[in-house]
Motif scaffolding. Structure first.
Motif, PDB file in Angstrom:
ATOM      1  N   ASN A   1       0.815  -1.220   0.000  1.00  0.00           N
ATOM      2  CA  ASN A   1       0.000   0.000   0.000  1.00  0.00           C
ATOM      3  C   ASN A   1       0.845   1.265   0.000  1.00  0.00           C
ATOM      4  O   ASN A   1       0.343   2.354  -0.296  1.00  0.00           O
ATOM      5  CB  ASN A   1      -0.936   0.023   1.216  1.00  0.00           C
ATOM      6  CG  ASN A   1      -2.074  -0.965   1.094  1.00  0.00           C
ATOM      7  OD1 ASN A   1      -2.362  -1.455   0.008  1.00  0.00           O
ATOM      8  ND2 ASN A   1      -2.725  -1.274   2.211  1.00  0.00           N
ATOM      9  N   ARG A   2       2.144   1.124   0.341  1.00  0.00           N
ATOM     10  CA  ARG A   2       3.056   2.269   0.345  1.00  0.00           C
ATOM     11  C   ARG A   2       3.958   2.283  -0.876  1.00  0.00           C
ATOM     12  O   ARG A   2       4.938   3.029  -0.930  1.00  0.00           O
ATOM     13  CB  ARG A   2       3.910   2.245   1.613  1.00  0.00           C
ATOM     14  CG  ARG A   2       3.131   2.530   2.882  1.00  0.00           C
ATOM     15  CD  ARG A   2       3.784   1.920   4.108  1.00  0.00           C
ATOM     16  NE  ARG A   2       5.226   2.132   4.148  1.00  0.00           N
ATOM     17  CZ  ARG A   2       6.050   1.410   4.922  1.00  0.00           C
ATOM     18  NH1 ARG A   2       5.572   0.419   5.665  1.00  0.00           N
ATOM     19  NH2 ARG A   2       7.339   1.665   4.923  1.00  0.00           N
ATOM     20  N   ALA A   3       3.652   1.460  -1.862  1.00  0.00           N
ATOM     21  CA  ALA A   3       4.506   1.354  -3.049  1.00  0.00           C
ATOM     22  C   ALA A   3       4.490   2.648  -3.854  1.00  0.00           C
ATOM     23  O   ALA A   3       3.485   3.372  -3.899  1.00  0.00           O
ATOM     24  CB  ALA A   3       4.055   0.190  -3.917  1.00  0.00           C
ATOM     25  N   ALA A   4       5.621   2.913  -4.514  1.00  0.00           N
ATOM     26  CA  ALA A   4       5.767   4.135  -5.306  1.00  0.00           C
ATOM     27  C   ALA A   4       4.799   4.151  -6.488  1.00  0.00           C
ATOM     28  O   ALA A   4       4.353   5.214  -6.923  1.00  0.00           O
ATOM     29  CB  ALA A   4       7.203   4.263  -5.799  1.00  0.00           C
ATOM     30  N   ASN A   5       4.477   2.974  -7.009  1.00  0.00           N
ATOM     31  CA  ASN A   5       3.531   2.885  -8.124  1.00  0.00           C
ATOM     32  C   ASN A   5       2.943   1.487  -8.180  1.00  0.00           C
ATOM     33  O   ASN A   5       3.324   0.603  -7.398  1.00  0.00           O
ATOM     34  CB  ASN A   5       4.227   3.240  -9.449  1.00  0.00           C
ATOM     35  CG  ASN A   5       5.486   2.417  -9.688  1.00  0.00           C
ATOM     36  OD1 ASN A   5       5.438   1.185  -9.679  1.00  0.00           O
ATOM     37  ND2 ASN A   5       6.612   3.098  -9.910  1.00  0.00           N
ATOM     38  N   GLY A   6       2.013   1.273  -9.102  1.00  0.00           N
ATOM     39  CA  GLY A   6       1.336  -0.006  -9.208  1.00  0.00           C
ATOM     40  C   GLY A   6       2.255  -1.149  -9.571  1.00  0.00           C
ATOM     41  O   GLY A   6       2.051  -2.291  -9.133  1.00  0.00           O
ATOM     42  N   GLN A   7       3.289  -0.872 -10.368  1.00  0.00           N
ATOM     43  CA  GLN A   7       4.229  -1.918 -10.764  1.00  0.00           C
ATOM     44  C   GLN A   7       5.003  -2.446  -9.565  1.00  0.00           C
ATOM     45  O   GLN A   7       5.215  -3.656  -9.429  1.00  0.00           O
ATOM     46  CB  GLN A   7       5.194  -1.375 -11.815  1.00  0.00           C
ATOM     47  CG  GLN A   7       6.136  -2.426 -12.392  1.00  0.00           C
ATOM     48  CD  GLN A   7       7.011  -1.867 -13.489  1.00  0.00           C
ATOM     49  OE1 GLN A   7       6.953  -0.685 -13.818  1.00  0.00           O
ATOM     50  NE2 GLN A   7       7.845  -2.713 -14.073  1.00  0.00           N
ATOM     51  N   VAL A   8       5.432  -1.535  -8.673  1.00  0.00           N
ATOM     52  CA  VAL A   8       6.157  -1.947  -7.470  1.00  0.00           C
ATOM     53  C   VAL A   8       5.236  -2.744  -6.555  1.00  0.00           C
ATOM     54  O   VAL A   8       5.634  -3.777  -5.992  1.00  0.00           O
ATOM     55  CB  VAL A   8       6.737  -0.720  -6.732  1.00  0.00           C
ATOM     56  CG1 VAL A   8       7.368  -1.135  -5.405  1.00  0.00           C
ATOM     57  CG2 VAL A   8       7.770  -0.011  -7.606  1.00  0.00           C
ATOM     58  N   ALA A   9       3.997  -2.293  -6.402  1.00  0.00           N
ATOM     59  CA  ALA A   9       3.027  -3.003  -5.565  1.00  0.00           C
ATOM     60  C   ALA A   9       2.773  -4.407  -6.114  1.00  0.00           C
ATOM     61  O   ALA A   9       2.708  -5.390  -5.359  1.00  0.00           O
ATOM     62  CB  ALA A   9       1.722  -2.218  -5.493  1.00  0.00           C
ATOM     63  N   LYS A  10       2.661  -4.509  -7.443  1.00  0.00           N
ATOM     64  CA  LYS A  10       2.415  -5.811  -8.078  1.00  0.00           C
ATOM     65  C   LYS A  10       3.561  -6.775  -7.812  1.00  0.00           C
ATOM     66  O   LYS A  10       3.345  -7.954  -7.511  1.00  0.00           O
ATOM     67  CB  LYS A  10       2.225  -5.612  -9.581  1.00  0.00           C
ATOM     68  CG  LYS A  10       1.865  -6.880 -10.334  1.00  0.00           C
ATOM     69  CD  LYS A  10       1.636  -6.582 -11.806  1.00  0.00           C
ATOM     70  CE  LYS A  10       1.273  -7.857 -12.571  1.00  0.00           C
ATOM     71  NZ  LYS A  10       1.038  -7.577 -14.016  1.00  0.00           N
ATOM     72  N   LYS A  11       4.803  -6.277  -7.871  1.00  0.00           N
ATOM     73  CA  LYS A  11       5.947  -7.149  -7.629  1.00  0.00           C
ATOM     74  C   LYS A  11       6.008  -7.571  -6.165  1.00  0.00           C
ATOM     75  O   LYS A  11       6.439  -8.677  -5.839  1.00  0.00           O
ATOM     76  CB  LYS A  11       7.246  -6.468  -8.041  1.00  0.00           C
ATOM     77  CG  LYS A  11       8.437  -7.434  -7.991  1.00  0.00           C
ATOM     78  CD  LYS A  11       9.663  -6.919  -8.696  1.00  0.00           C
ATOM     79  CE  LYS A  11      10.764  -7.979  -8.689  1.00  0.00           C
ATOM     80  NZ  LYS A  11      12.004  -7.507  -9.356  1.00  0.00           N
ATOM     81  N   ALA A  12       5.576  -6.680  -5.254  1.00  0.00           N
ATOM     82  CA  ALA A  12       5.567  -7.029  -3.832  1.00  0.00           C
ATOM     83  C   ALA A  12       4.664  -8.238  -3.583  1.00  0.00           C
ATOM     84  O   ALA A  12       5.036  -9.174  -2.855  1.00  0.00           O
ATOM     85  CB  ALA A  12       5.104  -5.836  -3.000  1.00  0.00           C
ATOM     86  N   TYR A  13       3.488  -8.236  -4.198  1.00  0.00           N
ATOM     87  CA  TYR A  13       2.593  -9.382  -4.054  1.00  0.00           C
ATOM     88  C   TYR A  13       3.148 -10.607  -4.771  1.00  0.00           C
ATOM     89  O   TYR A  13       2.991 -11.739  -4.318  1.00  0.00           O
ATOM     90  CB  TYR A  13       1.207  -9.037  -4.612  1.00  0.00           C
ATOM     91  CG  TYR A  13       0.398  -8.129  -3.715  1.00  0.00           C
ATOM     92  CD1 TYR A  13      -0.052  -8.568  -2.468  1.00  0.00           C
ATOM     93  CD2 TYR A  13       0.079  -6.838  -4.106  1.00  0.00           C
ATOM     94  CE1 TYR A  13      -0.800  -7.746  -1.636  1.00  0.00           C
ATOM     95  CE2 TYR A  13      -0.668  -6.001  -3.292  1.00  0.00           C
ATOM     96  CZ  TYR A  13      -1.111  -6.450  -2.053  1.00  0.00           C
ATOM     97  OH  TYR A  13      -1.837  -5.636  -1.240  1.00  0.00           O
TER      98      TYR A  13
END
Length: 393
Positions: free
Chosen positions: A205-217
């Motif tokens: 939820n604190r990711a810089a953008n959607g791509q970073v959030a997607k990789k976290a998951y």
């Protein structure tokens, strides 16, 4: 949100040819194959100022497993805490010493490559490597420290042997320190993908953008999938027996505590094991929960200092980067004082706040960066282990 520091923090570091800055000035004897580790060890016993590590890797590896091990070797040599490297191979192994040496040499530091088979065996190799090491150590001793900003630091964070106090004291205090490092323009690495399962959404939820959030998951899913392929559910193996004895009841509880090491700043990127961050700020490195393997990954990724919290106590250290050990409770700190550097149990005792301990850790980073030895360094706790992601052939 952690309050900003009023002053810019600096330290005296060693500037390297590639522009990065080290807080130590080692000469590394880097064995690329398990068969060469004992020879490397003999050299470090003879030549002061050299370091090495024992491992079981370097041969019969293929594909991505081969690539990850090679990246880790090169990363250890390229870490800015290393002045120069002697890459030591056997001669017939998969991970050829000259390939690792060529990769390390790209950063401009002194690199020599030696093969045991080419030099006629163990004794002659020890003699030859020792001669080279003496000259390299002497050259390293002439390098002068210069004043550097905290923006030059990559600080790794990890926890091992967690207890019920981890998520209340040491981990959130390290989270405050992580925020302060980022506010100073530096980089903080969050690791232990295994121990973020159940709390990944809080960081995504604190990711810089959607791509970073997607990789976290994605890295969380890959970690769980690996466990399932082995025929087990990772959630049944965590918490460990020591965690349970320390008061943790579930993997989610453990993960919620581990996640607090990330602080409150934005997640800038998610990187692979042993990769160097490409961005400043908070970075998540995909590592296992195994203490030594995650420590090795962060150091290979360029971390000059690592913060290691523990509720059970640990002697863990690195041959390359100083590891600051932080206890979560006062009784353990007093019991294992010879291994632990700082006590965050004062938070549980009601003597300090999380912010106060976080700032105290920040001051310790400055002291260690300026040359103060950690307990693990004094005890020569040179731990090393690579995360293997494939079978041995």
């Amino acid at each position: 949100m952690t309050k900003l520091l009023n002053e810019k923090m600096q330290f005296w570091g060693y500037r390297r040819p590639d522009g990065r800055v080290g807080v130590r000035n080692h000469v590394l004897i880097l064995p690329t194959i398990t068969c060469a580790t004992q020879t490397a060890q003999r050299v470090t016993e003879l030549v002061s100022g050299t370091v090495t590590f024992i491992h079981q890797h370097g041969c019969a590896q293929v594909g991505t497993d081969y690539d990850q091990t090679a990246r880790t070797y090169a990363g250890m040599g390229m870490n800015p805490n290393v002045y120069g490297v002697i890459v030591l191979g056997l001669g017939c192994e998969t991970h050829q010493a000259h390939r690792i040496g060529d990769e390390i040499a790209k950063c401009g530091k002194p690199v020599e490559t030696i093969s045991i088979q080419d030099h006629g065996g163990t004794l002659q190799t020890i003699a030859e490597v020792s001669k080279i090491a003496v000259k390299m150590v002497q050259d390293a001793s002439m390098v002068q420290r210069e004043l550097c900003d905290f923006s030059e630091l990559i600080v790794g964070t990890e926890c091992g042997g967690s207890d019920a106090c981890s998520g209340l004291s040491a981990n959130p205090a390290v989270g405050r320190t992580s925020d302060l490092v980022v506010q100073q323009g530096g980089t903080a690495i969050l690791a232990e993908t295994t121990e973020l399962i159940g709390a990944e959404h809080l960081i995504a939820n604190r990711a810089a953008n959607g791509q970073v959030a997607k990789k976290a998951y994605a890295v969380i899913k890959m970690m769980e999938d690996r466990s399932i392929q082995m025929g087990v559910d990772i959630r049944t193996g965590n918490p460990s027996p020591g965690n349970i004895e320390g008061g943790l009841s579930s993997l989610e509880e453990k993960s919620l505590g581990a996640a607090t090491k990330s602080g409150t700043t934005r997640l800038e990127e998610v990187i692979d094991y042993a990769q160097v961050p490409t961005k400043k700020g908070l970075v998540w490195m995909d590592t296992p929960g195994h203490d030594i393997e995650q420590l090795t990954g962060m150091v290979a990724g360029g971390a000059q200092i690592v913060l290691f919290t523990s509720g059970r106590g640990t002697p863990t250290g690195s041959p390359i980067s100083p590891v600051i050990k932080i206890s979560t409770n006062t009784p353990m700190f007093e019991k294992m004082n010879e291994n632990m550097d700082l006590n965050a149990g004062t938070i549980v005792d009601g003597l300090e706040t999380v912010d106060e301990v976080g700032r105290r850790i920040m001051e310790e980073i400055q002291h260690v960066s300026n040359g103060k030895l950690t307990k693990a360094e004094i005890l020569k706790q040179h731990d090393f282990g690579i995360w293997r992601i494939g079978p041995t052939f």
